[in-house]
Design an enzyme around this catalytic site. Structure first.
Site, PDB file in Angstrom:
ATOM      1  N   ASP A  94     104.984 -27.818  59.000  1.00 31.73           N
ATOM      2  CA  ASP A  94     103.715 -27.387  58.410  1.00 31.73           C
ATOM      3  C   ASP A  94     102.657 -27.029  59.451  1.00 31.73           C
ATOM      4  O   ASP A  94     101.464 -27.185  59.210  1.00 31.73           O
ATOM      5  CB  ASP A  94     103.162 -28.466  57.444  1.00 31.73           C
ATOM      6  CG  ASP A  94     104.220 -28.929  56.475  1.00 31.73           C
ATOM      7  OD1 ASP A  94     104.858 -28.067  55.864  1.00 31.73           O
ATOM      8  OD2 ASP A  94     104.443 -30.150  56.359  1.00 31.73           O
ATOM      9  N   LYS A 137     103.884 -21.998  61.068  1.00 31.76           N
ATOM     10  CA  LYS A 137     104.843 -21.110  61.752  1.00 31.76           C
ATOM     11  C   LYS A 137     104.904 -19.748  61.076  1.00 31.76           C
ATOM     12  O   LYS A 137     105.091 -18.725  61.721  1.00 31.76           O
ATOM     13  CB  LYS A 137     106.250 -21.732  61.723  1.00 31.76           C
ATOM     14  CG  LYS A 137     106.359 -23.021  62.495  1.00 31.76           C
ATOM     15  CD  LYS A 137     107.760 -23.599  62.413  1.00 31.76           C
ATOM     16  CE  LYS A 137     108.091 -24.246  61.095  1.00 31.76           C
ATOM     17  NZ  LYS A 137     107.369 -25.471  60.774  1.00 31.76           N
ATOM     18  N   GLY A 158     109.076 -24.355  53.528  1.00 24.64           N
ATOM     19  CA  GLY A 158     108.354 -23.507  52.588  1.00 24.64           C
ATOM     20  C   GLY A 158     107.127 -22.942  53.229  1.00 24.64           C
ATOM     21  O   GLY A 158     106.406 -23.678  53.906  1.00 24.64           O
ATOM     22  N   HIS A 159     106.935 -21.659  53.099  1.00 29.71           N
ATOM     23  CA  HIS A 159     105.625 -21.150  53.474  1.00 29.71           C
ATOM     24  C   HIS A 159     105.211 -19.994  52.580  1.00 29.71           C
ATOM     25  O   HIS A 159     106.025 -19.278  52.031  1.00 29.71           O
ATOM     26  CB  HIS A 159     105.522 -20.847  54.968  1.00 29.71           C
ATOM     27  CG  HIS A 159     106.234 -19.626  55.408  1.00 29.71           C
ATOM     28  ND1 HIS A 159     107.479 -19.657  55.961  1.00 29.71           N
ATOM     29  CD2 HIS A 159     105.860 -18.335  55.376  1.00 29.71           C
ATOM     30  CE1 HIS A 159     107.845 -18.441  56.244  1.00 29.71           C
ATOM     31  NE2 HIS A 159     106.899 -17.603  55.904  1.00 29.71           N
ATOM     32  N   GLN A 209     111.068 -26.606  59.885  1.00 34.09           N
ATOM     33  CA  GLN A 209     110.781 -27.989  60.283  1.00 34.09           C
ATOM     34  C   GLN A 209     110.222 -28.020  61.724  1.00 34.09           C
ATOM     35  O   GLN A 209     109.591 -27.062  62.129  1.00 34.09           O
ATOM     36  CB  GLN A 209     112.005 -28.893  60.122  1.00 34.09           C
ATOM     37  CG  GLN A 209     112.352 -29.171  58.674  1.00 34.09           C
ATOM     38  CD  GLN A 209     113.194 -28.091  58.032  1.00 34.09           C
ATOM     39  OE1 GLN A 209     114.141 -27.622  58.613  1.00 34.09           O
ATOM     40  NE2 GLN A 209     112.847 -27.693  56.831  1.00 34.09           N
TER      41      GLN A 209
END
Ligand code: IMP
Length: 422
Positions: A14, A17, A41-42, A222
């Site tokens: 988080d 990235k 997730g982004h 990650q």
């Protein structure tokens, strides 16, 4: 020579990235995911809509960028096809999506095992995303995993039925629900046909791209603190989000990885359990969470927040061979008035300015050594480093001094455009 840029998280995920990857992808021929699965997730803004990516590299949004899901990724087909559908609704050309024959598949039994295995850990729960990631990598290591390529082999159904039967025996033992064998088999035979148009030998594809001097961006998932070998084991994910995972998860040789961008925030956050030496489990942490909107993109869980830890970051820079940093959320600490950087760990009367195994298992006893900075500035929409307030520059330069690498990207707001490129 081809240019391969790698974007890696340096803390616990988080870090933002996606922002850096999206920028680099706009200049790349190929955007690539190498590790993890839909635990990542982004969210990307696209033509006024928010698109959440868990598996497909977000670089696919650029008209001229191809997207590759590499062999090190674990794929939940249900999630994959949900993402494909969203992209279709946005008229993204899906001929540009390529999925590795060797990527492993997540099955419903992995998701149920994720819950069961967490339960069995009693007081030592990892706090996983419950997406079946760990159990899928367990099966891979146990050599009973089923890969994308296996779906097209006549033995697929037999192997899948064997796995479901064996898993159901385990579920019965622990009074967990028995999964419907017929339903799963039917579902995956459908996925097999749906996935076919995207499946290629991505290793060969990437080697050809390198020969043709194409630009590739690897979107890390990650982060170093969650690396199974180099992170805070056992409070980690089940893959290698560090630089080694990029190689094994893609088949790209080390000599091609010429730019390694380490991404971090101007503060720190963590989701799930595990040590967090600079955590502010207090009003400051709450303020950072609200100002920085620190809630998980995948699980919506509130993130634990704290100060930037230069000792842990130096370790991450070394482990990954980081060549430049992306520092996000500088605007957020500008709203705090004061911010701290952890520059050392104190334990048993000794001060460590570099990470040491001495602290393993004793993280709660470590007293962080902080330097305090004035951070009262508004920098939204600023695009030039030179125009940054002196306090913002002081903060950045202290980070560069400790880490020994330049800060190249500076996040000044939530949108992708809110970035200073130095
Ligand atoms: P798993 O990857 O679901 O097995 O979860 C293992 C640990 O990694 C948990 O603490 C998760 O919260 C954390 N984790 C996994 N993926 C991410 C991510 O993309 N961002 C932040 N934390 C993550």
């Amino acid at each position: 020579m081809a240019n391969v840029a790698v974007v890696l998280g340096l803390n616990y995920g988080d870090e933002g990235k996606g922002k850096v990857s999206t920028f680099l992808a706009s200049k790349s021929d190929i955007a690539l995911r190498c590790t993890g699965g839909n635990n990542a997730g982004h969210t990307v803004e696209f033509k006024g809509d928010k698109i959440v990516f868990h598996l497909i590299p977000s670089g696919i949004l650029n008209e001229n960028t191809e997207a590759v899901i590499g062999n090190g990724v674990v794929i939940d087909p249900k999630v994959l096809f949900e993402e494909i559908q969203v992209l279709q609704e946005h008229n993204i050309d899906l001929n540009k999506l390529h999925i590795s024959t060797r990527a492993h598949l997540i099955f419903p039994y992995h998701i149920q095992e994720d819950k069961l295995f967490e339960d069995l850990k009693e007081d030592d729960k990892v706090g996983t995303t419950a997406r079946g990631i760990g159990p899928c990598y367990m099966d891979k290591a146990d050599r009973i995993g089923l890969r994308v390529i296996d779906m097209y082999n006549p033995t697929f159904e037999k192997k899948l039925r064997r796995n479901i039967k064996n898993k159901n025996k385990i579920f019965a033992l622990y009074n967990y629900p028995i999964l419907d064998e017929e339903e799963i088999v039917k579902q995956y035979l459908t996925y097999r046909d749906m996935m076919k148009p995207y499946v290629i030998d991505t290793v060969a594809y990437l080697h050809k791209a390198l020969e043709e001097n194409k630009n590739i961006v690897c979107e890390g998932a990650q982060a170093t603190g969650l690396d199974m070998d180099l992170g805070d084991y056992p409070m980690v994910t089940s893959s290698n989000p560090t630089i080694g995972g990029i190689q094994t998860g893609s088949g790209i040789g080390a000599r091609y990885l010429n730019e390694v961008y380490g991404v971090c925030k101007a503060y720190a956050s963590r989701v799930g359990e595990g040590p967090f030496i600079t955590e502010q489990n207090n009003e400051i942490g709450d303020t950072i969470r609200e100002l920085g909107h620190e809630y998980g993109a995948t699980t919506k869980r509130p993130r634990r927040c704290g100060w930037m830890d230069l000792v842990a970051l130096k370790y991450a820079v070394n482990v990954n061979g980081v060549t430049a940093l992306a520092l996000n959320h500088l605007d957020t600490i500008g709203k705090l008035g004061k911010a701290k950087l952890c520059v050392g760990y104190q334990l048993d009367g000794k001060v460590y300015d570099e990470y040491s195994d001495d602290i393993i298992g004793r993280e709660n006893e470590v007293v962080p050594v902080y330097e305090e900075f004035d951070t009262n500035f508004a920098i939204e929409k600023e695009i030039s480093y030179n125009n940054l307030p002196i306090d913002a520059k002081r903060y950045i330069e202290r980070i560069e001094k400790h880490l020994g690498v330049p800060v190249k990207f500076i996040g000044t707001g939530p949108d992708n455009e809110d970035t200073i490129i130095r």
